[in-house]
Design a protein around this motif. Structure first.
Motif, PDB file in Angstrom:
ATOM      1  N   THR A  83     -18.280  -0.227  19.954  1.00 45.71           N
ATOM      2  CA  THR A  83     -19.137   0.948  19.798  1.00 45.71           C
ATOM      3  C   THR A  83     -19.388   1.616  21.152  1.00 45.71           C
ATOM      4  N   CYS A  84     -19.672   0.798  22.162  1.00 43.41           N
ATOM      5  CA  CYS A  84     -19.853   1.336  23.519  1.00 43.41           C
ATOM      6  C   CYS A  84     -18.566   1.965  24.040  1.00 43.41           C
TER       7      CYS A  84
ATOM      8  N   ALA B  42     -18.222   5.340  22.304  1.00 46.47           N
ATOM      9  CA  ALA B  42     -19.245   6.243  22.842  1.00 46.47           C
ATOM     10  C   ALA B  42     -18.881   6.713  24.246  1.00 46.47           C
TER      11      ALA B  42
ATOM     12  N   ASN C  47     -18.301  10.533  25.484  1.00 47.02           N
ATOM     13  CA  ASN C  47     -19.097  11.094  26.596  1.00 47.02           C
ATOM     14  C   ASN C  47     -18.186  11.739  27.640  1.00 47.02           C
TER      15      ASN C  47
ATOM     16  N   LEU D 211     -22.055   8.675  16.137  1.00 46.18           N
ATOM     17  CA  LEU D 211     -21.678   9.032  17.507  1.00 46.18           C
ATOM     18  C   LEU D 211     -21.243  10.489  17.594  1.00 46.18           C
TER      19      LEU D 211
END
Length: 440
Positions: free
Chosen positions: A15-16, A19, A23, A79
């Motif tokens: 998930t990070c 993300a 970004n 997200l």
């Protein structure tokens, strides 16, 4: 550390990762470097996978991307909403929606975006990692769903093996349910070799198969025979019904730690062109790399179909057999064909067999042993019952004798008389002859 800790950590890691990539794409940060995934040694599927497979960051990220909709649905939508609160199209990320699943489903293009962004060489590396020739595909861990002709190959959904999801969620993988998609049933027996009376030559040949199962890995890997010998082992069991073909297959599995699946060829063979190949493909794809024993009962239904080509039906029937020959020859486990007669099996396949094992009708001495071992000890025998005499007089198979025994046992219980005489036994035997359309 609980058994779910690695799963939770892996989901948080991917998930990070997603993300961070979003970004960067939307200009919130200039660069994102995913942190290494640190796993704990436990018995969870993720823990075993990372430990046992020499998994690189790319392969692990691909797997977790495919698992996200199954284990943490809605992550992609959440997200994306942070960057596109008003919605809209984002074709660079790929993805699709399912017929019954309304959230985002990652595709091969999604994997390329997350792992490589717009870097062309990196995107090619991701596509290569997802190809059927690489270990994710070879081991049936993960693949890209085939797309319609003319569409980009990477626009297909990322498909993770359902058994992996099942093991992560439930902690184990059950036997696949018997269905059109998987036309085979798991079979097993509480019996042992001592309960099965076989011709000594037949038992000796079956023992050779046991030796292959036990020593094949050493032969192929350590002794370097893999480049000279085709994978797997193919055997034909032939003989009249009730002579022990199915039971022998089950006992082979029981004593070598292999699951045995009986293939229902009536479910495999289809009158529609191309459907038989699809059914066979699903079966072998499921069995691949599991070392299951595949038992094709009444194999004549398909293996005797090759004929001279007189019409389109003959042409496609021959194609079905050719396809099955190809899949069986490439299967790395044990395949057993069962037939009532050896002559019924196509010669083109017989030449590819390592073993052709007869299961004849039991001889007199073998019938005597079957009678002696099968009849319940709770039933007393009258003085006129002589198993040697019965064995000499009646040429019955093991299944016939078991049917007679079963009938006699039920009648003894129903009549509250735990003794049987020759007249009652002969009546039960005559009943078995009539059932099979024979004369006593």
């Amino acid at each position: 550390m609980t058994s779910h800790a690695n799963i939770d950590a892996a989901l948080d890691w991917i998930t990070c990762f997603v993300a961070g990539c979003l970004n960067v794409h939307f200009g919130k940060v200039g660069h994102y470097e995913p942190r290494p995934f640190v796993y704990q040694e436990d018995d969870s599927w993720i823990g075993r996978f990372v430990k046992n497979q020499d998994t690189g960051a790319c392969e692990f990220a691909l797997l977790m991307l495919a698992l996200l909709p199954h284990l943490h649905p809605g992550v992609f939508d959440k997200l994306l909403a942070e960057h596109m609160p008003g919605g809209g199209e984002f074709p660079e990320l790929g993805g699709t929606r399912g017929a019954g699943y309304r959230s985002f489903l990652p595709t091969g293009e999604t994997a390329q975006f997350v792992l490589a962004g717009s870097n062309f060489e990196g995107r090619l590396e991701v596509q290569h990692a997802l190809s059927a020739e690489q270990w994710l595909g070879r081991q049936r861990v993960l693949w890209v769903e085939p797309v319609r002709e003319g569409e980009p190959a990477m626009s297909g959904r990322l498909i993770v093996n359902p058994e992996i999801v099942e093991e992560i969620v439930t902690g184990k993988v059950g036997h696949p349910a018997f269905s059109t998609d998987f036309p085979a049933e798991h079979i097993e027996t509480p019996m042992d070799w001592d309960d099965l009376v076989l011709n000594p030559m037949t038992r000796g040949q079956i023992r050779e198969i046991e030796h292959w199962i036990k020593h094949n890995d050493t032969l192929m890997s350590e002794w370097g025979m893999r480049k000279r010998v085709k994978p797997g082992y193919r055997a034909l069991f032939y003989g009249p019904p009730g002579t022990g073909k199915t039971l022998s297959a089950m006992l082979l599995g029981k004593h070598t730690g292999k699951e045995v699946f009986r293939v229902d060829l009536s479910r495999v063979v289809s009158k529609y062109i191309g459907e038989t190949e699809k059914n066979l493909s699903r079966l072998f794809d499921k069995a691949e790399n599991k070392n299951w024993i595949l038992f094709f009962d009444e194999a004549d239904a398909l293996f005797s179909k090759r004929t001279e080509v007189r019409d389109a039906h003959d042409k496609y029937a021959n194609q079905e057999v050719a396809y099955l020959l190809q899949r069986i020859e490439g299967y790395n486990g044990l395949v057993i064909l069962a037939s009532n007669q050896r002559a019924n099996i196509d010669d083109a396949f017989v030449r590819r067999l390592q073993a052709i094992i007869p299961f004849p009708v039991p001889r007199q001495e073998e019938r005597y042993e079957i009678w002696r071992r099968t009849f319940p000890a709770q039933i007393a025998l009258a003085g006129d019952v002589d198993w040697r005499h019965i064995a000499a007089r009646h040429e019955l198979t093991g299944a016939n004798i078991l049917n007679v025994t079963h009938f006699c046992a039920i009648e003894a219980l129903a009549n509250e008389s735990l003794q049987i005489d020759l007249k009652s036994l002969e009546t039960a035997i005559r009943r078995e002859y009539v059932k099979e359309g024979k004369v006593m």
